[in-house]
Design a protein around this motif. Structure first.
Motif, PDB file in Angstrom:
ATOM      1  N   SER A  94      -3.954  -6.071  10.500  1.00  0.00           N
ATOM      2  CA  SER A  94      -4.664  -5.846   9.243  1.00  0.00           C
ATOM      3  C   SER A  94      -3.692  -5.826   8.070  1.00  0.00           C
ATOM      4  O   SER A  94      -3.968  -6.349   7.000  1.00  0.00           O
ATOM      5  N   THR A  95      -2.535  -5.207   8.280  1.00  0.00           N
ATOM      6  CA  THR A  95      -1.583  -5.014   7.176  1.00  0.00           C
ATOM      7  C   THR A  95      -0.147  -5.174   7.676  1.00  0.00           C
ATOM      8  O   THR A  95       0.108  -5.044   8.876  1.00  0.00           O
ATOM      9  N   SER A  96       0.763  -5.452   6.765  1.00  0.00           N
ATOM     10  CA  SER A  96       2.179  -5.582   7.127  1.00  0.00           C
ATOM     11  C   SER A  96       2.909  -4.251   7.057  1.00  0.00           C
ATOM     12  O   SER A  96       3.968  -4.082   7.655  1.00  0.00           O
ATOM     13  N   VAL A  97       2.396  -3.333   6.279  1.00  0.00           N
ATOM     14  CA  VAL A  97       3.121  -2.091   6.002  1.00  0.00           C
ATOM     15  C   VAL A  97       2.155  -0.915   6.045  1.00  0.00           C
ATOM     16  O   VAL A  97       1.051  -1.002   5.512  1.00  0.00           O
ATOM     17  N   LEU A  98       2.564   0.165   6.672  1.00  0.00           N
ATOM     18  CA  LEU A  98       1.826   1.427   6.516  1.00  0.00           C
ATOM     19  C   LEU A  98       2.589   2.312   5.533  1.00  0.00           C
ATOM     20  O   LEU A  98       3.798   2.173   5.375  1.00  0.00           O
TER      21      LEU A  98
ATOM     22  N   GLY B 289       6.302   3.411   5.321  1.00  0.00           N
ATOM     23  CA  GLY B 289       6.981   2.682   6.389  1.00  0.00           C
ATOM     24  C   GLY B 289       7.747   1.489   5.854  1.00  0.00           C
ATOM     25  O   GLY B 289       7.605   1.100   4.695  1.00  0.00           O
ATOM     26  N   LYS B 290       8.590   0.930   6.717  1.00  0.00           N
ATOM     27  CA  LYS B 290       9.271  -0.319   6.390  1.00  0.00           C
ATOM     28  C   LYS B 290       8.378  -1.492   6.817  1.00  0.00           C
ATOM     29  O   LYS B 290       7.439  -1.330   7.599  1.00  0.00           O
ATOM     30  N   TYR B 291       8.717  -2.662   6.340  1.00  0.00           N
ATOM     31  CA  TYR B 291       7.926  -3.864   6.613  1.00  0.00           C
ATOM     32  C   TYR B 291       7.750  -4.080   8.117  1.00  0.00           C
ATOM     33  O   TYR B 291       8.723  -4.193   8.854  1.00  0.00           O
ATOM     34  N   LEU B 292       6.530  -4.098   8.590  1.00  0.00           N
ATOM     35  CA  LEU B 292       6.121  -4.354   9.985  1.00  0.00           C
ATOM     36  C   LEU B 292       6.589  -3.292  10.985  1.00  0.00           C
ATOM     37  O   LEU B 292       6.371  -3.438  12.195  1.00  0.00           O
ATOM     38  N   GLU B 293       7.208  -2.228  10.473  1.00  0.00           N
ATOM     39  CA  GLU B 293       7.808  -1.215  11.354  1.00  0.00           C
ATOM     40  C   GLU B 293       6.799  -0.604  12.317  1.00  0.00           C
ATOM     41  O   GLU B 293       7.077  -0.458  13.509  1.00  0.00           O
ATOM     42  N   TYR B 294       5.622  -0.251  11.831  1.00  0.00           N
ATOM     43  CA  TYR B 294       4.633   0.451  12.664  1.00  0.00           C
ATOM     44  C   TYR B 294       4.203  -0.373  13.872  1.00  0.00           C
ATOM     45  O   TYR B 294       3.707   0.179  14.853  1.00  0.00           O
ATOM     46  N   ALA B 295       4.381  -1.683  13.781  1.00  0.00           N
ATOM     47  CA  ALA B 295       3.910  -2.552  14.872  1.00  0.00           C
ATOM     48  C   ALA B 295       5.082  -3.192  15.612  1.00  0.00           C
ATOM     49  O   ALA B 295       4.891  -4.153  16.359  1.00  0.00           O
TER      50      ALA B 295
ATOM     51  N   ARG C 180      -9.325  -1.821   9.787  1.00  0.00           N
ATOM     52  CA  ARG C 180      -8.636  -0.852   8.920  1.00  0.00           C
ATOM     53  C   ARG C 180      -7.120  -0.972   9.063  1.00  0.00           C
ATOM     54  O   ARG C 180      -6.615  -1.470  10.059  1.00  0.00           O
ATOM     55  N   GLU C 181      -6.397  -0.494   8.066  1.00  0.00           N
ATOM     56  CA  GLU C 181      -4.939  -0.553   8.112  1.00  0.00           C
ATOM     57  C   GLU C 181      -4.424   0.230   9.318  1.00  0.00           C
ATOM     58  O   GLU C 181      -4.920   1.320   9.619  1.00  0.00           O
ATOM     59  N   GLY C 182      -3.435  -0.334  10.004  1.00  0.00           N
ATOM     60  CA  GLY C 182      -2.917   0.293  11.226  1.00  0.00           C
ATOM     61  C   GLY C 182      -3.602  -0.216  12.473  1.00  0.00           C
ATOM     62  O   GLY C 182      -3.262   0.195  13.579  1.00  0.00           O
ATOM     63  N   SER C 183      -4.587  -1.111  12.303  1.00  0.00           N
ATOM     64  CA  SER C 183      -5.289  -1.700  13.450  1.00  0.00           C
ATOM     65  C   SER C 183      -4.918  -3.169  13.587  1.00  0.00           C
ATOM     66  O   SER C 183      -4.480  -3.802  12.631  1.00  0.00           O
ATOM     67  N   TRP C 184      -5.101  -3.696  14.797  1.00  0.00           N
ATOM     68  CA  TRP C 184      -4.834  -5.119  15.025  1.00  0.00           C
ATOM     69  C   TRP C 184      -5.641  -5.614  16.213  1.00  0.00           C
ATOM     70  O   TRP C 184      -6.196  -4.812  16.981  1.00  0.00           O
TER      71      TRP C 184
ATOM     72  N   CYS D 122      -3.028   2.260  15.543  1.00  0.00           N
ATOM     73  CA  CYS D 122      -2.141   3.412  15.655  1.00  0.00           C
ATOM     74  C   CYS D 122      -2.672   4.625  14.907  1.00  0.00           C
ATOM     75  O   CYS D 122      -2.035   5.662  14.861  1.00  0.00           O
ATOM     76  N   ILE D 123      -3.848   4.510  14.307  1.00  0.00           N
ATOM     77  CA  ILE D 123      -4.416   5.655  13.586  1.00  0.00           C
ATOM     78  C   ILE D 123      -5.742   6.042  14.254  1.00  0.00           C
ATOM     79  O   ILE D 123      -6.691   5.248  14.244  1.00  0.00           O
TER      80      ILE D 123
END
Lengths: 243, 243
Positions: free
Chosen positions: B8-12, B15-21, B196-200, B213-214
């Protein structure tokens, strides 16, 4: 010639449809001798329901309004119109339908050549500008072109919204989106007026006045390569016609 | 065949770019035997700067990445690619550039026929679906068509956002915008997954898994004529391939 009334939104919170701008709307049409208005409902799917809602509001203002979708000859209706109101909804749907029906040129001629008053709200305000590149809507349909009526040589972003400093959402802010528009290489994208809800433009020939009913919340102007600038109620924005 | 990772998003936030994933991205490419990725930067204006940012992130994941904009022969680069990453930005700009460069068909063939893994974030996720009709972006340029790569026969709305009950803003909510898409008469608009952000999504051939992740913030599914429905982490959404 141009006589325009361009609202950012049709409704303010807790208000009735167009209520917050009722005095302005009444003056705009009656001072120009207009008592009967042609309504363009194409930003919505259900034209009959949309006409009923708008007809009710205008009848409270003492104005007669009829939707063009019921006309047997839409081109004649435009050619004979005393005034126009283009309502909000989906801007892509509005523009595509007007291209499909081949009505843009006729509306443009009436407003620019014959001085017929044009009122827009939200999508109807986008339609009055150079193109719909700064709409907030989803592209649910694909118009032939993004070029719009071009009464104004710049863009408006209706429902302009400031970034929320407490938001955790990482989607682009409105300001970021506008800067993407102004960042296109080798294209001189026109200025964008971020018109906050409760604000509107009154345009008479070469004069553009910024108006609004919410203090310190009028509009933010974005010019390519410059720092964005706030403009308050009663600002004269006529300089935008010469940029 | 299709091996997709659609964020959904590149950044949470914070966070840093793509870090959460990062773990998911590493697994996605390494489990498919990919160590060298072709990056598609066309959702942004500054391709060099975009490549630098993405290259840095991928190098921390132990993956080599090079942007296609530096290739002397982009078609060959696609035909030889082991994996793709299409980054976020403006979806209209991304799609128009790929149409202008005539690269869509080649990417589609590699992913569908040759099983080359495709990762998208935000605009890159929109691009993987049937069309870009449910992007949140402004139409800053006008692509020939809104049809996209079509790896999935439905739409995704990235950065999906619930209505804020305290908001005074009268612009359309995301849900209203999606219902406008589903309200087009005589058109069977496909389902829309509000991610939603944090989902994929993790897609392997005919299996679609929803991940995130949320907690309790995964995705909301909109199907024309039905009540929208929440889906939680690890939901199997493969049924969307058969609708």
């Amino acid at each position: 010639m141009r006589k325009l009334l361009l609202l950012s939104t049709s409704v303010l919170q807790n208000g009735k449809y167009l209520e917050y701008a009722s005095d302005v709307i009444k003056s705009f049409f009656t001072e120009n001798g207009v008592s009967k208005i042609v309504f363009i409902p194409y930003a919505a799917h259900d034209h009959d329901a949309y006409e009923r809602k708008v007809k009710d509001a205008f009848s409270e203002f003492g104005l007669e309004l009829n939707s063009i979708h019921k006309s047997g000859n839409q081109l004649s209706t435009i050619k004979e119109a005393q005034g126009f109101f283009v309502g909000g909804g989906n801007t892509f749907l509005l523009l595509k339908t007007l291209y499909d029906l081949n009505l843009l040129e006729a509306i443009r001629d009436r407003v620019v050549q014959d001085g017929v008053p044009y009122m827009g709200a939200s999508a109807g305000t986008n339609l009055a500008t150079v193109n719909i590149c700064t709409t907030n809507d989803m592209p649910i349909v694909h118009p032939t072109s993004l070029d719009a009526l071009g009464f104004l040589p710049f863009n408006i972003n209706p429902h302009y919204l400031d970034p929320d400093p407490n938001s955790k959402h990482m989607g682009e802010t409105r300001e970021t989106r506008i800067s993407e528009y102004h960042g296109i290489p080798n294209v001189c994208s026109p200025p964008v007026l971020g018109l906050r809800e409760g604000s509107w433009l009154q345009v008479k020939d070469d004069q553009i006045l910024l108006k609004g009913c919410i203090p310190n919340q009028c509009a933010r102007l974005f010019i390519r390569g410059q720092i964005p600038k706030e403009h308050e109620v009663n600002s004269d924005l006529s300089f935008l016609l010469k940029m």
